[in-house]
Design a protein around this motif. Structure first.
Motif, PDB file in Angstrom:
ATOM      1  N   ARG A   1     -10.071  -3.399  17.004  1.00 28.68           N
ATOM      2  CA  ARG A   1      -8.825  -2.513  16.837  1.00 28.68           C
ATOM      3  C   ARG A   1      -8.806  -1.892  18.250  1.00 28.68           C
ATOM      4  O   ARG A   1      -7.529  -1.492  18.699  1.00 28.68           O
ATOM      5  CB  ARG A   1      -9.260  -1.227  16.130  1.00 28.68           C
ATOM      6  CG  ARG A   1      -9.058  -1.505  14.445  1.00 28.68           C
ATOM      7  CD  ARG A   1      -9.172  -0.509  13.596  1.00 28.68           C
ATOM      8  NE  ARG A   1     -10.210   0.294  13.562  1.00 28.68           N
ATOM      9  CZ  ARG A   1     -11.414  -0.199  12.682  1.00 28.68           C
ATOM     10  NH1 ARG A   1     -11.230  -1.294  11.682  1.00 28.68           N
ATOM     11  NH2 ARG A   1     -12.288   0.231  12.584  1.00 28.68           N
ATOM     12  N   ALA A   2      -9.792  -1.391  18.819  1.00 27.95           N
ATOM     13  CA  ALA A   2      -9.550  -1.198  20.540  1.00 27.95           C
ATOM     14  C   ALA A   2      -8.831  -2.212  21.364  1.00 27.95           C
ATOM     15  O   ALA A   2      -7.905  -1.561  22.219  1.00 27.95           O
ATOM     16  CB  ALA A   2     -10.935  -0.749  21.050  1.00 27.95           C
ATOM     17  N   VAL A   3      -9.020  -3.330  20.888  1.00 27.91           N
ATOM     18  CA  VAL A   3      -8.509  -4.443  22.089  1.00 27.91           C
ATOM     19  C   VAL A   3      -6.934  -4.260  21.501  1.00 27.91           C
ATOM     20  O   VAL A   3      -6.105  -4.276  22.379  1.00 27.91           O
ATOM     21  CB  VAL A   3      -9.225  -5.714  21.548  1.00 27.91           C
ATOM     22  CG1 VAL A   3      -8.060  -6.713  22.386  1.00 27.91           C
ATOM     23  CG2 VAL A   3     -10.479  -5.692  22.373  1.00 27.91           C
ATOM     24  N   LYS A   4      -6.814  -4.123  20.291  1.00 23.13           N
ATOM     25  CA  LYS A   4      -5.247  -4.466  19.811  1.00 23.13           C
ATOM     26  C   LYS A   4      -4.438  -2.983  19.964  1.00 23.13           C
ATOM     27  O   LYS A   4      -3.320  -2.914  20.044  1.00 23.13           O
ATOM     28  CB  LYS A   4      -5.559  -4.720  18.198  1.00 23.13           C
ATOM     29  CG  LYS A   4      -5.832  -6.224  17.961  1.00 23.13           C
ATOM     30  CD  LYS A   4      -5.734  -6.304  16.259  1.00 23.13           C
ATOM     31  CE  LYS A   4      -4.256  -6.618  15.848  1.00 23.13           C
ATOM     32  NZ  LYS A   4      -4.318  -6.807  14.411  1.00 23.13           N
ATOM     33  N   GLY A   5      -5.209  -1.938  20.300  1.00 24.83           N
ATOM     34  CA  GLY A   5      -4.566  -0.555  20.704  1.00 24.83           C
ATOM     35  C   GLY A   5      -4.016  -0.848  22.070  1.00 24.83           C
ATOM     36  O   GLY A   5      -2.929   0.195  22.465  1.00 24.83           O
ATOM     37  N   HIS A   6      -4.105  -1.803  22.881  1.00 22.28           N
ATOM     38  CA  HIS A   6      -3.409  -2.200  23.970  1.00 22.28           C
ATOM     39  C   HIS A   6      -2.172  -3.118  23.840  1.00 22.28           C
ATOM     40  O   HIS A   6      -1.853  -3.341  24.935  1.00 22.28           O
ATOM     41  CB  HIS A   6      -4.482  -2.723  24.993  1.00 22.28           C
ATOM     42  CG  HIS A   6      -5.490  -1.867  25.537  1.00 22.28           C
ATOM     43  ND1 HIS A   6      -5.438  -0.865  26.257  1.00 22.28           N
ATOM     44  CD2 HIS A   6      -6.791  -1.679  24.890  1.00 22.28           C
ATOM     45  CE1 HIS A   6      -6.524  -0.145  26.656  1.00 22.28           C
ATOM     46  NE2 HIS A   6      -7.417  -0.558  25.702  1.00 22.28           N
ATOM     47  N   ILE A   7      -1.896  -3.545  22.683  1.00 20.41           N
ATOM     48  CA  ILE A   7      -0.601  -4.447  22.387  1.00 20.41           C
ATOM     49  C   ILE A   7       0.457  -3.914  23.074  1.00 20.41           C
ATOM     50  O   ILE A   7       0.756  -2.465  22.845  1.00 20.41           O
ATOM     51  CB  ILE A   7      -0.478  -4.517  20.967  1.00 20.41           C
ATOM     52  CG1 ILE A   7      -1.572  -5.654  20.485  1.00 20.41           C
ATOM     53  CG2 ILE A   7       0.792  -5.057  20.836  1.00 20.41           C
ATOM     54  CD1 ILE A   7      -1.550  -6.007  19.137  1.00 20.41           C
TER      55      ILE A   7
END
Ligand code: SF4
Ligand code: SF4
Length: 287
Positions: free
Chosen positions: A148-154
């Protein structure tokens, strides 16, 4: 557009495909490696990492001066992360999912929350490709918060490529959720087919259109194609079993970099993936 690249089974060449797509597109591309237990896209894309952030989850801390040892917190914890003894409360941080139920329901207000780091997100660039990957700390089991933290940067203005971990478990669902389309990489073997069918079942539950890419074509039989025909799933590309491709893969070189003639093939693949996503968007059944 968010494109996730997944596979029901490990070792199908998913990262080879995802990184080759990224290198072919080059501009306005964001590459997210969400295989946080074993990220390896950086080997192919060789990004320069310039930022890092810690991913943490809140875990309970019990004030035993306020605690009456009533046992309610252990009762409500679905993950057995708490044990209430006559004179103390034990917390097992590695089992805690950070849901907050125990602190919310403690009748004495004896539970506060402290942050516990479980992984990191690193950000950087590989040429014009924006690169982000997550790394779950060794021994940790909670991949979804890192994903989720990685995808928070989309960045929705860019073409987002998500490299998903193999399988059909929670980390896969977390990584694929919200994608416009999912490309499933498989191989033409009984194992490949079995795991592809499981992956299709999982992706369809998310109502995300999917398409298939057959890697190492020629190594097995045609049952994957037959399955896809019956299941109404487009097979967009076959990559043959080829010693030169295997050699590039083992040296961590993206296919389109080592064999530039594949760039056009991957650009066409990107167009076909967009078509699959837009057919679904327009209400036509594609998978
Ligand atoms: S719910 Fe609160 S008071 Fe009861 S045992 Fe847990 S920490 Fe103590
Ligand atoms: S935060 Fe949730 S998972 Fe963690 S100990 Fe409390 S109830 Fe259990």
């Amino acid at each position: 557009m968010i494109i996730s690249v997944a596979s029901g089974k490990g070792g199908t060449g998913k990262t080879l495909v995802a990184t080759s797509l990224a290198v072919s597109l080059e501009n306005q591309v964001q590459f997210l490696d969400c295989d946080v237990e074993e990220p390896n896209a950086h080997i192919f894309l060789r990004p320069v990492i310039d930022r890092q952030e810690v991913v943490a989850i809140p875990i309970p801390q019990v004030d035993e001066q306020k605690c009456t040892f009533c046992g309610k917190c252990a009762e409500v914890c679905a993950y057995s992360a708490l044990a209430v003894l006559p004179k103390t409360v034990l917390v097992f941080p590695e089992l805690c999912h950070g849901c907050g139920a125990c602190s919310y329901l403690c009748p004495e207000g004896a539970i506060s929350e402290v942050e516990r780091g479980i992984g990191i997100v690193e950000m950087g660039h590989s040429g014009d490709i924006e690169f982000i990957h997550g790394k779950l700390n060794v021994g940790e089991a909670m991949a979804p918060p890192v994903i989720r933290a990685v995808k928070g940067h989309i960045d929705p203005r860019k073409t987002v490529l998500i490299d998903v971990s193999p399988g059909t478990s929670c980390p896969v669902i977390e990584a694929v959720r919200g994608s416009n389309v999912c490309l499933l990489v498989t191989e033409p073997t009984p194992f490949g087919l079995n795991d592809l069918a499981l992956a299709v079942e999982a992706i369809r539950k998310l109502s995300i259109p999917c398409a298939v890419l057959v890697n190492r074509a020629g190594v097995g039989d045609t049952k994957v194609e037959e399955y896809c025909r019956e299941a109404d799933i487009p097979v967009l590309l076959h990559i043959p079993l080829d010693t030169e491709i295997a050699r590039l893969y083992s040296r961590g070189i993206p296919l389109v970099e080592g064999m530039p003639r594949w760039r056009e093939v991957f650009l066409k693949l990107f167009g076909d993936i967009q078509d699959v996503a837009s057919m679904q968007h327009n209400g036509r059944k594609v998978s």
